[in-house]
Design a protein around this motif. Structure first.
Motif, PDB file in Angstrom:
ATOM      1  N   PHE A 144       0.860  -1.186   0.000  1.00 25.95           N
ATOM      2  CA  PHE A 144       0.000   0.000   0.000  1.00 25.95           C
ATOM      3  C   PHE A 144       0.890   1.228   0.000  1.00 25.95           C
ATOM      4  CE2 PHE A 144      -2.408   3.351   2.256  1.00 25.95           C
ATOM      5  CZ  PHE A 144      -3.496   3.435   1.391  1.00 25.95           C
ATOM      6  N   GLU A 145       0.767   2.026  -1.084  1.00 24.83           N
ATOM      7  CA  GLU A 145       1.543   3.263  -1.243  1.00 24.83           C
ATOM      8  C   GLU A 145       3.038   3.001  -1.111  1.00 24.83           C
ATOM      9  OE1 GLU A 145       0.104   6.217   1.404  1.00 24.83           O
ATOM     10  OE2 GLU A 145      -1.756   6.536   0.299  1.00 24.83           O
ATOM     11  N   GLY A 146       3.504   1.892  -1.715  1.00 19.65           N
ATOM     12  CA  GLY A 146       4.932   1.599  -1.756  1.00 19.65           C
ATOM     13  C   GLY A 146       5.471   0.835  -0.566  1.00 19.65           C
ATOM     14  N   ASP A 147       4.672   0.636   0.502  1.00 23.65           N
ATOM     15  CA  ASP A 147       5.111  -0.090   1.689  1.00 23.65           C
ATOM     16  C   ASP A 147       4.362  -1.413   1.783  1.00 23.65           C
ATOM     17  OD1 ASP A 147       6.838   1.951   2.429  1.00 23.65           O
ATOM     18  OD2 ASP A 147       5.265   3.010   3.523  1.00 23.65           O
ATOM     19  N   TRP A 148       5.029  -2.416   2.369  1.00 23.60           N
ATOM     20  CA  TRP A 148       4.427  -3.737   2.559  1.00 23.60           C
ATOM     21  C   TRP A 148       3.970  -3.885   3.998  1.00 23.60           C
ATOM     22  CZ3 TRP A 148       3.371  -7.101  -1.335  1.00 23.60           C
ATOM     23  CH2 TRP A 148       3.982  -6.866  -2.564  1.00 23.60           C
ATOM     24  N   TYR A 149       2.704  -4.320   4.179  1.00 23.83           N
ATOM     25  CA  TYR A 149       2.112  -4.456   5.507  1.00 23.83           C
ATOM     26  C   TYR A 149       1.742  -5.921   5.747  1.00 23.83           C
ATOM     27  CZ  TYR A 149       1.708   0.618   5.260  1.00 23.83           C
ATOM     28  OH  TYR A 149       1.988   1.952   5.142  1.00 23.83           O
ATOM     29  N   GLN A 150       1.978  -6.360   6.981  1.00 16.49           N
ATOM     30  CA  GLN A 150       1.636  -7.736   7.341  1.00 16.49           C
ATOM     31  C   GLN A 150       0.131  -7.898   7.476  1.00 16.49           C
ATOM     32  OE1 GLN A 150       4.061  -8.473  10.886  1.00 16.49           O
ATOM     33  NE2 GLN A 150       5.120 -10.083   9.742  1.00 16.49           N
ATOM     34  N   ALA A 151      -0.355  -9.052   7.023  1.00 16.77           N
ATOM     35  CA  ALA A 151      -1.781  -9.374   7.108  1.00 16.77           C
ATOM     36  C   ALA A 151      -1.917 -10.897   7.147  1.00 16.77           C
ATOM     37  CB  ALA A 151      -2.534  -8.794   5.916  1.00 16.77           C
ATOM     38  N   PHE A 152      -3.143 -11.354   7.352  1.00 12.75           N
ATOM     39  CA  PHE A 152      -3.392 -12.793   7.293  1.00 12.75           C
ATOM     40  C   PHE A 152      -4.715 -13.031   6.579  1.00 12.75           C
ATOM     41  CE2 PHE A 152      -5.034 -11.375  11.393  1.00 12.75           C
ATOM     42  CZ  PHE A 152      -6.339 -11.863  11.380  1.00 12.75           C
ATOM     43  N   GLY A 189      -2.940  -5.488  13.373  1.00 16.10           N
ATOM     44  CA  GLY A 189      -3.001  -4.201  14.049  1.00 16.10           C
ATOM     45  C   GLY A 189      -4.018  -3.255  13.466  1.00 16.10           C
ATOM     46  N   GLY A 190      -4.746  -3.701  12.412  1.00 11.09           N
ATOM     47  CA  GLY A 190      -5.738  -2.844  11.778  1.00 11.09           C
ATOM     48  C   GLY A 190      -7.148  -3.126  12.274  1.00 11.09           C
ATOM     49  N   ARG A 267       8.028  -1.113  12.109  1.00 14.91           N
ATOM     50  CA  ARG A 267       7.318  -0.688  10.895  1.00 14.91           C
ATOM     51  C   ARG A 267       6.598   0.634  11.107  1.00 14.91           C
ATOM     52  NH1 ARG A 267       6.340  -6.367  10.387  1.00 14.91           N
ATOM     53  NH2 ARG A 267       7.223  -7.223   8.450  1.00 14.91           N
ATOM     54  N   GLU A 268       5.990   0.775  12.307  1.00 12.81           N
ATOM     55  CA  GLU A 268       5.307   2.040  12.605  1.00 12.81           C
ATOM     56  C   GLU A 268       6.301   3.189  12.639  1.00 12.81           C
ATOM     57  OE1 GLU A 268       2.221   2.799  12.822  1.00 12.81           O
ATOM     58  OE2 GLU A 268       1.393   0.783  12.587  1.00 12.81           O
ATOM     59  N   ASP A 275       6.576   9.245   6.709  1.00 16.16           N
ATOM     60  CA  ASP A 275       5.581  10.323   6.694  1.00 16.16           C
ATOM     61  C   ASP A 275       6.242  11.660   6.990  1.00 16.16           C
ATOM     62  OD1 ASP A 275       3.612   8.507   6.113  1.00 16.16           O
ATOM     63  OD2 ASP A 275       2.944   8.272   8.198  1.00 16.16           O
ATOM     64  N   THR A 276       7.180  11.633   7.962  1.00 14.09           N
ATOM     65  CA  THR A 276       7.897  12.860   8.295  1.00 14.09           C
ATOM     66  C   THR A 276       8.708  13.358   7.100  1.00 14.09           C
ATOM     67  OG1 THR A 276       8.043  12.151  10.604  1.00 14.09           O
ATOM     68  CG2 THR A 276       9.521  13.915   9.891  1.00 14.09           C
TER      69      THR A 276
END
Length: 400
Positions: A144-152, A189-190, A267-268, A275-276
């Motif tokens: 998402f937007e160039g970053d990879w996020y963990q999910a199941f 975490g979502g 990751r956060e 973001d900064t």
């Protein structure tokens, strides 16, 4: 028995001379190197053995002579029967679309092997979902937007449902691909409302190898624990061992959760840092645009000021020209108010030079037409006048 990386040469009927291959000799030289110089020698040996020209693919044009076959590419690969670890490649030649030749690996140019293996790796990465089991709880990663996020995985669908409302009504039916299917994922975490359906072959989806490896290790550990417990015959010892194994699994699970939390925190932090940086880039861009706007306004202001200055200069020049004209006109009529009397000093221009003169006589009653004589010419004028009077007197005498 013949061993790999050894060369056998028959000397007599039942006697073979055995010696290591060049590859094995080179590996031994690398492992036994004690200094940087010895290691450098082995690197030079490797550099000399590699056919670097074979890595470059030959350029074939219309002028290239194809009477000698030139290998274009490798299109397939297979194991050599009866020789474990040895491969051969299906080779296609330039200008021959139907003819396929099988060659052993050591005879195939390196550029063909490189291109074939690179294409095979790309194809394997693109088709990972064909062998992946999308069971509920399987670990995946979503871009998402160039970053990879963990999910199941929450739910997997292979065939297009007749009643999409059964799945909550949020499946994008227009994106469903027959024979591929879609999978519903939940971000670690979502929130639940952030769950989404993604096509299995999407480039935004990939396997979370670390999470799945942990699951596989946990399954293997449980099976090993069951075997250990089954070997203990005493009931009390079996319960004690089972409790110890449970505590060990619990400890490992806590460590894994802690590691997962640490990774999520990292990751956060990485997302916050990005973001900064993104906000800083936006701020710098806005500051740059503001600076450009100010520079543009300053240029416009300076241009207007320059135009106003030119207008003022033109007005001043015009005014000075008028004043000059007035002064010149005043100089050309100075004689009107000049007190013309005998003996007054004036200057007279003679062949580009100004000479001092004295007014000796005024001719006529009109003061606007004064006659000014140079002092040096007074005697000459009197002589001419005298001669003129004498000539007139002689003429009167002759007439009388």
């Amino acid at each position: 028995t013949e061993y790999t990386n050894m060369v056998y040469r028959k000397e007599r009927k039942d006697f073979y001379h055995v010696m290591p291959t060049n590859r094995l000799t080179w590996i031994c030289g690398i492992l036994n190197a004690k200094t940087v110089a010895q290691l450098a020698i082995q690197i030079r040996v490797l550099d000399e053995c590699i056919g670097w020209e074979a890595v470059k693919k030959p350029e074939v044009t219309k002028k290239t002579d194809l009477s000698t076959p030139i290998i274009e590419k490798a299109i397939d690969k297979r194991l050599v029967a009866g020789r474990e670890g040895f491969f051969e490649y299906a080779i296609k030649m330039f200008g021959e679309d139907e003819r396929i030749t099988w060659m052993q690996e050591d005879k195939v140019p390196l550029y063909c092997i490189r291109e074939y293996e690179a294409e095979a790796r790309r194809a394997a990465r693109a088709s990972w979902w064909l062998e992946f089991e999308f069971y509920p709880g399987a670990g995946v990663e979503v871009q998402f937007e160039g970053d990879w996020y963990q999910a199941f995985v929450v739910e997997s669908v292979d065939q297009k449902p007749n009643n999409p409302s059964r799945l909550g009504g949020d499946m994008p039916m227009s994106q469903f691909k027959e024979g591929i299917g879609m999978v519903k994922v939940h971000y670690i975490g979502g929130r639940e409302e952030e769950d989404e359906w993604i096509s299995k072959d999407s480039a935004l989806l990939r396997e979370d190898r670390k999470a799945n490896d942990r699951v596989r290790q946990d399954v293997k550990r449980r099976e090993a624990d069951k075997r250990k417990v089954a070997l203990v015959k005493d009931k009390e010892e079996r319960m004690k061992l089972r409790l110890e194994l449970f505590q060990e699994r619990k400890r490992l699970r806590v460590e894994q959760q802690k590691s997962a939390k640490d990774r999520e925190r990292e990751r956060e932090e990485e997302r916050a840092r990005k973001d900064t940086m993104r906000s800083e880039r936006v701020r710098m861009k806005e500051a740059e645009l503001e600076e450009r706007r100010k520079e543009r306004e300053e240029k416009i202001r300076l241009r207007k000021a320059e135009q106003e200055k030119k207008k003022e200069d033109n007005k001043l020049i015009k005014k000075l020209a008028q004043e000059k004209q007035r002064i010149l006109q005043g100089k050309s009529s100075w004689w009107r108010d000049f007190p013309w009397t005998q003996g007054v000093m004036v200057e007279m221009d003679w062949e580009g030079e100004w000479f001092d003169c004295t007014v000796i006589k005024l001719i006529g009653p009109d003061p606007e037409k004064p006659q000014v004589w140079i002092e040096g010419e007074k005697a000459e004028k009197e002589r001419e006048d005298r001669e003129e009077r004498e000539a007139e007197a002689r003429l009167r005498a002759l007439d009388g």
